[in-house]
Design a protein around this motif. Structure first.
Motif, PDB file in Angstrom:
ATOM      1  N   ALA A 251      26.429  96.376  87.148  1.00 20.00           N
ATOM      2  CA  ALA A 251      25.697  95.391  86.340  1.00 20.00           C
ATOM      3  C   ALA A 251      24.628  94.748  87.208  1.00 20.00           C
ATOM      4  O   ALA A 251      24.810  94.584  88.419  1.00 20.00           O
ATOM      5  CB  ALA A 251      26.655  94.340  85.803  1.00 20.00           C
ATOM      6  N   ILE A 252      23.519  94.398  86.576  1.00 22.30           N
ATOM      7  CA  ILE A 252      22.408  93.749  87.295  1.00 22.30           C
ATOM      8  C   ILE A 252      22.158  92.381  86.653  1.00 22.30           C
ATOM      9  O   ILE A 252      21.311  92.235  85.757  1.00 22.30           O
ATOM     10  CB  ILE A 252      21.115  94.599  87.246  1.00 22.30           C
ATOM     11  CG1 ILE A 252      21.403  96.045  87.631  1.00 22.30           C
ATOM     12  CG2 ILE A 252      20.052  93.980  88.152  1.00 22.30           C
ATOM     13  CD1 ILE A 252      21.849  96.240  89.060  1.00 22.30           C
TER      14      ILE A 252
ATOM     15  N   ASN B 112      30.369  97.864  79.360  1.00 27.23           N
ATOM     16  CA  ASN B 112      31.209  97.216  78.340  1.00 27.23           C
ATOM     17  C   ASN B 112      31.429  95.733  78.609  1.00 27.23           C
ATOM     18  O   ASN B 112      32.345  95.121  78.052  1.00 27.23           O
ATOM     19  CB  ASN B 112      32.563  97.930  78.224  1.00 27.23           C
ATOM     20  CG  ASN B 112      33.311  98.015  79.549  1.00 27.23           C
ATOM     21  OD1 ASN B 112      32.970  97.329  80.507  1.00 27.23           O
ATOM     22  ND2 ASN B 112      34.330  98.879  79.611  1.00 27.23           N
ATOM     23  N   THR B 113      30.594  95.157  79.470  1.00 31.64           N
ATOM     24  CA  THR B 113      30.709  93.731  79.780  1.00 31.64           C
ATOM     25  C   THR B 113      29.330  93.081  79.852  1.00 31.64           C
ATOM     26  O   THR B 113      28.304  93.763  79.968  1.00 31.64           O
ATOM     27  CB  THR B 113      31.414  93.499  81.131  1.00 31.64           C
ATOM     28  OG1 THR B 113      30.625  94.070  82.181  1.00 31.64           O
ATOM     29  CG2 THR B 113      32.813  94.092  81.146  1.00 31.64           C
ATOM     30  N   ALA B 114      29.337  91.755  79.787  1.00 36.07           N
ATOM     31  CA  ALA B 114      28.144  90.942  80.067  1.00 36.07           C
ATOM     32  C   ALA B 114      28.425  90.186  81.357  1.00 36.07           C
ATOM     33  O   ALA B 114      29.465  89.525  81.477  1.00 36.07           O
ATOM     34  CB  ALA B 114      27.873  89.976  78.926  1.00 36.07           C
TER      35      ALA B 114
ATOM     36  N   GLY C 144      36.184  89.888  74.328  1.00 40.54           N
ATOM     37  CA  GLY C 144      35.795  88.484  74.239  1.00 40.54           C
ATOM     38  C   GLY C 144      36.306  87.629  75.376  1.00 40.54           C
ATOM     39  O   GLY C 144      35.844  86.491  75.539  1.00 40.54           O
ATOM     40  N   GLU C 145      37.239  88.118  76.169  1.00 37.73           N
ATOM     41  CA  GLU C 145      37.762  87.332  77.287  1.00 37.73           C
ATOM     42  C   GLU C 145      36.886  87.496  78.524  1.00 37.73           C
ATOM     43  O   GLU C 145      36.153  88.471  78.663  1.00 37.73           O
ATOM     44  CB  GLU C 145      39.194  87.757  77.612  1.00 37.73           C
ATOM     45  CG  GLU C 145      40.206  87.343  76.558  1.00 37.73           C
ATOM     46  CD  GLU C 145      41.621  87.673  76.963  1.00 37.73           C
ATOM     47  OE1 GLU C 145      42.556  87.032  76.424  1.00 37.73           O
ATOM     48  OE2 GLU C 145      41.815  88.575  77.811  1.00 37.73           O
TER      49      GLU C 145
ATOM     50  N   GLU D  45      32.324  89.045  81.045  1.00 36.32           N
ATOM     51  CA  GLU D  45      32.900  88.941  79.702  1.00 36.32           C
ATOM     52  C   GLU D  45      33.021  90.337  79.091  1.00 36.32           C
ATOM     53  O   GLU D  45      32.073  91.122  79.120  1.00 36.32           O
ATOM     54  CB  GLU D  45      32.034  88.061  78.800  1.00 36.32           C
ATOM     55  CG  GLU D  45      32.591  87.938  77.377  1.00 36.32           C
ATOM     56  CD  GLU D  45      31.645  87.206  76.445  1.00 36.32           C
ATOM     57  OE1 GLU D  45      31.957  87.142  75.221  1.00 36.32           O
ATOM     58  OE2 GLU D  45      30.594  86.717  76.916  1.00 36.32           O
ATOM     59  N   ASN D  46      34.199  90.625  78.542  1.00 42.73           N
ATOM     60  CA  ASN D  46      34.422  91.914  77.895  1.00 42.73           C
ATOM     61  C   ASN D  46      33.710  91.923  76.536  1.00 42.73           C
ATOM     62  O   ASN D  46      34.087  91.214  75.617  1.00 42.73           O
ATOM     63  CB  ASN D  46      35.923  92.157  77.707  1.00 42.73           C
ATOM     64  CG  ASN D  46      36.232  93.508  77.076  1.00 42.73           C
ATOM     65  OD1 ASN D  46      35.333  94.267  76.732  1.00 42.73           O
ATOM     66  ND2 ASN D  46      37.515  93.806  76.927  1.00 42.73           N
ATOM     67  N   THR D  47      32.677  92.734  76.417  1.00 49.49           N
ATOM     68  CA  THR D  47      31.931  92.830  75.160  1.00 49.49           C
ATOM     69  C   THR D  47      32.284  94.101  74.390  1.00 49.49           C
ATOM     70  O   THR D  47      31.656  94.401  73.367  1.00 49.49           O
ATOM     71  CB  THR D  47      30.418  92.819  75.442  1.00 49.49           C
ATOM     72  OG1 THR D  47      30.105  93.902  76.335  1.00 49.49           O
ATOM     73  CG2 THR D  47      29.989  91.506  76.062  1.00 49.49           C
ATOM     74  N   GLY D  48      33.278  94.851  74.873  1.00 48.32           N
ATOM     75  CA  GLY D  48      33.684  96.073  74.206  1.00 48.32           C
ATOM     76  C   GLY D  48      34.666  95.815  73.080  1.00 48.32           C
ATOM     77  O   GLY D  48      34.915  94.664  72.682  1.00 48.32           O
ATOM     78  N   THR D  49      35.256  96.890  72.583  1.00 52.30           N
ATOM     79  CA  THR D  49      36.195  96.788  71.465  1.00 52.30           C
ATOM     80  C   THR D  49      37.636  97.052  71.898  1.00 52.30           C
ATOM     81  O   THR D  49      38.533  97.079  71.056  1.00 52.30           O
ATOM     82  CB  THR D  49      35.815  97.796  70.370  1.00 52.30           C
ATOM     83  OG1 THR D  49      35.816  99.119  70.929  1.00 52.30           O
ATOM     84  CG2 THR D  49      34.437  97.482  69.799  1.00 52.30           C
ATOM     85  N   MET D  50      37.869  97.262  73.191  1.00 51.79           N
ATOM     86  CA  MET D  50      39.212  97.496  73.689  1.00 51.79           C
ATOM     87  C   MET D  50      39.390  96.821  75.038  1.00 51.79           C
ATOM     88  O   MET D  50      38.406  96.416  75.663  1.00 51.79           O
ATOM     89  CB  MET D  50      39.492  99.002  73.808  1.00 51.79           C
ATOM     90  CG  MET D  50      38.543  99.737  74.740  1.00 51.79           C
ATOM     91  SD  MET D  50      38.744 101.557  74.657  1.00 51.79           S
ATOM     92  CE  MET D  50      40.453 101.716  75.167  1.00 51.79           C
TER      93      MET D  50
END
Length: 253
Positions: free
Chosen positions: A223-224, A120-122, A181-182, A140-145
């Motif tokens: 994450a990689i 849920n992140t980049a 988005g943060e 970066e939070n790319t999820g919806t919550m």
């Protein structure tokens, strides 16, 4: 003539005696008819100050010190209707207010704890020129919550068999929580600037692990992030900060 008067006196005496005997037999005794006519009769032990039926009904309802009605049968002197008129409210069924926002939230189920992770992140990992031998990890939070970044990232270059330790001085006051988005950050000291580190190697691949609610628990997929083509040099002094809201804070250590 004299004989007739004697007969009348004798008859009157019999009548008086008869009345006296009757009064003694019924237990009432004689009474002063004049006094009886002057005041109303009252039964012994009767409270002559008893209120009228209307007053009794009013007393039965009761009044409080403020003029409001109060049920005398209620332990608290309340009206017994369950409605709190004090304006302060209570926890009983008579509460008429809607409560505060916090009170409303207290009745809901607790919010689900969601960890930020590779799903849920980049995530990026980029070496920086200042301070020297440092790398910045950005999430970066790319999820919806909202998601939570707990503790510090668990880093692993290639097939590294040891885990870099955190910089304890960088531990924040609370868990870092990201809204959609943060972003948040962690700084990495790759190697000692004075060359005092040992076991230097060049990493070509980096896995960034996320911790769960408890230390060293899994927060989800790693994450990689991509590394520079030439790789990243590190040695035994490799350390990482706790997650930070600020990029500057992450690169302070």
């Amino acid at each position: 003539m004299r004989t007739s008067r004697l007969h009348l006196l004798a008859a009157a005496g019999v009548t008086v005696a008869t009345l006296a005997l009757t009064a003694c037999q019924d237990g009432t005794g004689t009474r002063d008819e004049g006094a009886s006519a002057a005041r109303p009769a009252a039964t012994a032990g009767t409270d002559t100050s008893s209120p009228s039926p209307a007053e009794s009904a009013s007393r039965g309802a009761g009044t409080d010190a403020n003029g409001g009605s109060a049920n005398e049968g209620s332990p608290n002197g309340g009206s017994g209707t369950g409605v709190d008129t004090s304006g302060k409210g209570d926890s009983g069924g008579g509460r008429t207010g809607q409560g505060t926002k916090d009170e409303k939230g207290s009745g809901d189920a607790p919010a689900t704890f969601t960890s930020c992770n590779g799903s849920n992140t980049a995530v990026s990992a980029q070496p920086v020129s200042r301070p020297v031998n440092h790398m910045l990890i950005t999430v970066e939070n790319t999820g919806t919550m909202n998601c939570n970044l707990t503790y510090y990232p668990v880093l692993r270059f290639d097939e590294m068999q040891w885990v870099p330790q955190p910089v304890e001085e960088s531990k924040p006051q609370a868990v870092v929580t990201l809204a959609p988005g943060e972003s948040a950050y962690a700084g990495v000291l790759l190697s000692a600037a004075d060359g005092s580190g040992s076991g230097g190697a060049t990493g070509k691949k980096l896995a960034v692990g996320f911790q769960g609610r408890t230390p060293n628990s899994s927060g989800g997929p790693s994450a990689i992030p991509a590394l520079p083509a030439k790789g990243v040099y590190y040695d035994s002094t490799l350390t990482v900060t706790y997650w930070q809201y600020s990029m500057d804070d992450a690169l302070t250590y």
